[in-house]
Design an enzyme around this catalytic site. Structure first.
Site, PDB file in Angstrom:
ATOM      1  N   ARG A   1      43.432  33.188  36.841  1.00 22.12           N
ATOM      2  CA  ARG A   1      42.172  32.508  36.531  1.00 22.12           C
ATOM      3  C   ARG A   1      41.127  32.794  37.613  1.00 22.12           C
ATOM      4  O   ARG A   1      39.943  32.895  37.338  1.00 22.12           O
ATOM      5  CB  ARG A   1      42.396  31.000  36.406  1.00 22.12           C
ATOM      6  CG  ARG A   1      43.233  30.610  35.201  1.00 22.12           C
ATOM      7  CD  ARG A   1      43.342  29.105  35.056  1.00 22.12           C
ATOM      8  NE  ARG A   1      44.135  28.725  33.889  1.00 22.12           N
ATOM      9  CZ  ARG A   1      45.456  28.571  33.886  1.00 22.12           C
ATOM     10  NH1 ARG A   1      46.155  28.777  34.987  1.00 22.12           N
ATOM     11  NH2 ARG A   1      46.085  28.210  32.790  1.00 22.12           N
TER      12      ARG A   1
ATOM     13  N   ASP B   1      25.413  31.175  21.884  1.00 19.80           N
ATOM     14  CA  ASP B   1      26.088  32.329  22.498  1.00 19.80           C
ATOM     15  C   ASP B   1      25.052  33.427  22.696  1.00 19.80           C
ATOM     16  O   ASP B   1      24.035  33.470  22.004  1.00 19.80           O
ATOM     17  CB  ASP B   1      27.229  32.829  21.592  1.00 19.80           C
ATOM     18  CG  ASP B   1      28.265  33.669  22.347  1.00 19.80           C
ATOM     19  OD1 ASP B   1      29.399  33.191  22.535  1.00 19.80           O
ATOM     20  OD2 ASP B   1      27.933  34.811  22.769  1.00 19.80           O
TER      21      ASP B   1
ATOM     22  N   HIS C   1      43.862  23.237  37.828  1.00 18.82           N
ATOM     23  CA  HIS C   1      44.308  23.674  36.516  1.00 18.82           C
ATOM     24  C   HIS C   1      45.438  24.686  36.662  1.00 18.82           C
ATOM     25  O   HIS C   1      45.351  25.619  37.435  1.00 18.82           O
ATOM     26  CB  HIS C   1      43.119  24.295  35.793  1.00 18.82           C
ATOM     27  CG  HIS C   1      43.422  24.746  34.402  1.00 18.82           C
ATOM     28  ND1 HIS C   1      44.309  24.092  33.589  1.00 18.82           N
ATOM     29  CD2 HIS C   1      42.937  25.773  33.677  1.00 18.82           C
ATOM     30  CE1 HIS C   1      44.352  24.711  32.417  1.00 18.82           C
ATOM     31  NE2 HIS C   1      43.540  25.739  32.448  1.00 18.82           N
TER      32      HIS C   1
ATOM     33  N   ASN D   1      36.899  29.020  33.094  1.00 14.80           N
ATOM     34  CA  ASN D   1      37.793  29.191  34.254  1.00 14.80           C
ATOM     35  C   ASN D   1      37.174  30.077  35.335  1.00 14.80           C
ATOM     36  O   ASN D   1      36.295  30.875  35.014  1.00 14.80           O
ATOM     37  CB  ASN D   1      39.105  29.828  33.777  1.00 14.80           C
ATOM     38  CG  ASN D   1      40.117  28.795  33.319  1.00 14.80           C
ATOM     39  OD1 ASN D   1      40.268  27.756  33.943  1.00 14.80           O
ATOM     40  ND2 ASN D   1      40.802  29.097  32.224  1.00 14.80           N
TER      41      ASN D   1
HETATM   42  P1  NAI Z   1      35.959  34.321  24.624  1.00 14.12           P
HETATM   43  O1  NAI Z   1      35.784  35.614  25.295  1.00 14.12           O
HETATM   44  O2  NAI Z   1      36.618  34.267  23.286  1.00 14.12           O
HETATM   45  O3  NAI Z   1      34.537  33.591  24.469  1.00 14.12           O
HETATM   46  C1  NAI Z   1      33.606  33.502  25.496  1.00 14.12           C
HETATM   47  C2  NAI Z   1      32.237  33.540  24.860  1.00 14.12           C
HETATM   48  O4  NAI Z   1      31.250  33.302  25.876  1.00 14.12           O
HETATM   49  C3  NAI Z   1      31.889  34.901  24.230  1.00 14.12           C
HETATM   50  O5  NAI Z   1      31.557  34.730  22.858  1.00 14.12           O
HETATM   51  C4  NAI Z   1      30.687  35.373  25.043  1.00 14.12           C
HETATM   52  O6  NAI Z   1      29.740  36.100  24.279  1.00 14.12           O
HETATM   53  C5  NAI Z   1      30.112  34.035  25.515  1.00 14.12           C
HETATM   54  N1  NAI Z   1      29.197  34.177  26.639  1.00 14.12           N
HETATM   55  C6  NAI Z   1      29.248  35.015  27.702  1.00 14.12           C
HETATM   56  N2  NAI Z   1      28.185  34.843  28.505  1.00 14.12           N
HETATM   57  C7  NAI Z   1      27.433  33.876  27.938  1.00 14.12           C
HETATM   58  C8  NAI Z   1      26.216  33.240  28.295  1.00 14.12           C
HETATM   59  N3  NAI Z   1      25.566  33.575  29.404  1.00 14.12           N
HETATM   60  N4  NAI Z   1      25.738  32.288  27.463  1.00 14.12           N
HETATM   61  C9  NAI Z   1      26.388  31.935  26.335  1.00 14.12           C
HETATM   62  N5  NAI Z   1      27.550  32.491  25.955  1.00 14.12           N
HETATM   63  C10 NAI Z   1      28.065  33.446  26.745  1.00 14.12           C
HETATM   64  O7  NAI Z   1      36.750  33.379  25.655  1.00 14.12           O
HETATM   65  P2  NAI Z   1      37.502  32.003  25.323  1.00 14.12           P
HETATM   66  O8  NAI Z   1      38.906  32.285  25.008  1.00 14.12           O
HETATM   67  O9  NAI Z   1      36.672  31.238  24.381  1.00 14.12           O
HETATM   68  O10 NAI Z   1      37.481  31.304  26.774  1.00 14.12           O
HETATM   69  C11 NAI Z   1      36.271  30.850  27.326  1.00 14.12           C
HETATM   70  C12 NAI Z   1      36.504  30.365  28.752  1.00 14.12           C
HETATM   71  O11 NAI Z   1      37.291  29.166  28.741  1.00 14.12           O
HETATM   72  C13 NAI Z   1      37.260  31.352  29.650  1.00 14.12           C
HETATM   73  O12 NAI Z   1      36.687  31.364  30.941  1.00 14.12           O
HETATM   74  C14 NAI Z   1      38.656  30.780  29.668  1.00 14.12           C
HETATM   75  O13 NAI Z   1      39.376  31.192  30.807  1.00 14.12           O
HETATM   76  C15 NAI Z   1      38.348  29.304  29.673  1.00 14.12           C
HETATM   77  N6  NAI Z   1      39.454  28.427  29.262  1.00 14.12           N
HETATM   78  C16 NAI Z   1      39.644  27.265  29.961  1.00 14.12           C
HETATM   79  C17 NAI Z   1      40.631  26.365  29.618  1.00 14.12           C
HETATM   80  C18 NAI Z   1      40.792  25.091  30.390  1.00 14.12           C
HETATM   81  O14 NAI Z   1      41.814  24.443  30.292  1.00 14.12           O
HETATM   82  N7  NAI Z   1      39.820  24.668  31.152  1.00 14.12           N
HETATM   83  C19 NAI Z   1      41.541  26.643  28.486  1.00 14.12           C
HETATM   84  C20 NAI Z   1      41.223  27.854  27.780  1.00 14.12           C
HETATM   85  C21 NAI Z   1      40.222  28.714  28.168  1.00 14.12           C
END
Ligand code: NAI
Length: 306
Positions: free
Chosen positions: A86, A31, A173, A118
């Site tokens: 999304r 991260d 999705h 997403n």
């Molecule tokens: P979150 O905000 O809790 O975590 C995202 C993390 O990504 C943060 O810790 C942030 O510091 C990190 N991050 C940002 N830029 C970065 C980079 N360049 N390199 C490494 N890390 C970086 O969000 P959450 O809840 O974990 O969701 C993550 C993503 O997954 C979102 O886009 C969400 O919409 C998506 N999602 C997709 C699902 C699916 O079915 N495909 C289901 C649930 C979430």
């Protein structure tokens, strides 16, 4: 085995925890936030003696420690807040996933990438294209989650075990998903025998809005327990070469009449990654819905290419 999870937020950290707990792969969490992946991974590592796993889990702000991973899950990016769709995440997450992919490819040139960020289908397209990997090695998670939600609602409605409910969800999705009601069964019995059509339609609508329902309840952030479980099932299918038939967002090359776009379809997952796209005969209505899904991915891809 080695699995890297990029993004140590809600989805990433929960996924890392689940994979670490399975015990047959070492896990690296990456991260950009200083100390965050290190702190969370140390906390998880210290659960090892209690849960009985010797697997290692480490955290890093760079990619050296992730070198030569077998599987890389990409969850980096921003998540929805109430009132956001999304698609509102598109350009920010495109920039993030492009830079992440560059690092992943450099350090793990032979890995399998599972995008989760997403808007999922557009991000899979972006990660697939920027990786230069063959399509077998880039496929996104969405269908397993959407299907799990649908299965949960059906099992609650009929008061039967979730394990006996089989269902398929194709297409994009969430809002764009195409549930294959004909292939939805309970203990092998078609759902149409067990539930009124209107009831099925109601559960389909709830499944479509399933992510939004959680966003509303949580107020901050979006779902991660069910998403991380879905990701873990896909990772496991690859690591254990299970040849599982699961829905995933894959780059289509003519299957279902779609060419050059990433769309959710049933695939076979094993050690080779996405080993096969499973083509099933669709009704005209289902085919039209899948085309509609593909068209919305195409729209987002065009915005990304501007
Ligand atoms: P979150 O905000 O809790 O975590 C995202 C993390 O990504 C943060 O810790 C942030 O510091 C990190 N991050 C940002 N830029 C970065 C980079 N360049 N390199 C490494 N890390 C970086 O969000 P959450 O809840 O974990 O969701 C993550 C993503 O997954 C979102 O886009 C969400 O919409 C998506 N999602 C997709 C699902 C699916 O079915 N495909 C289901 C649930 C979430």
């Amino acid at each position: 085995n080695k699995v890297t999870v990029v993004g140590a937020g809600n989805v990433g950290a929960t996924t890392a925890q689940r994979i670490h707990q399975l015990g047959y792969a070492d896990v690296v969490m990456v991260d950009v936030v200083e100390d965050l992946p290190q702190g969370k991974s140390l906390d998880m590592l210290e659960s090892g003696p209690v849960i009985g796993t010797d697997a290692l889990i480490t955290g890093s702000n760079g990619y050296e420690e992730s070198a030569n991973s077998d599987v890389v899950v990409i969850t980096a990016g921003i998540a929805r807040r109430p009132g956001m769709s999304r698609d509102d995440l598109l350009l920010t997450n495109m920039r993030i996933t492009t830079s992440v992919t560059e690092q992943v490819v450099r350090h793990s040139p032979n890995c399998i990438i599972i995008p989760v960020t997403n808007p999922l289908d557009a991000m899979v397209q972006n990660i697939y294209e920027s990786s230069g990997f063959p399509r077998e090695r880039v496929f996104g998670m969405a269908g397993v989650l959407d299907t799990a939600r649908f299965r949960t609602f059906i099992s609650q409605e009929l008061n039967v075990s979730v394990e006996d409910v089989q269902a398929y969800v194709l297409g994009g999705h969430g809002d764009d998903m195409v549930p294959l009601v004909r292939y939805t069964t309970v203990g092998g019995i078609p759902i149409s025998e067990l539930m009124a059509e209107e009831k099925v339609e109601q559960l389909v609508r709830r499944t479509r809005q399933g992510g939004g329902e959680i966003v509303q309840l949580l107020k901050e952030g979006s779902a991660y327990y069910a998403p991380s479980a879905a990701i873990t099932q896909m990772v496991e299918a690859v690591l254990l070469d299970k040849k599982r038939i699961l829905p995933a967002c894959a780059y289509l090359q003519g299957e279902y009449g779609i060419n050059g776009l990433c769309v959710g379809v049933p695939v076979k997952l094993g050690a080779g990654g996405m080993e096969q796209v499973i083509e099933i005969r669709l009704t005209a209505e289902e085919q039209a819905a899948l085309q509609g899904s593909a068209a919305s991915v195409q729209e987002l891809v065009e915005v990304m290419n501007q």
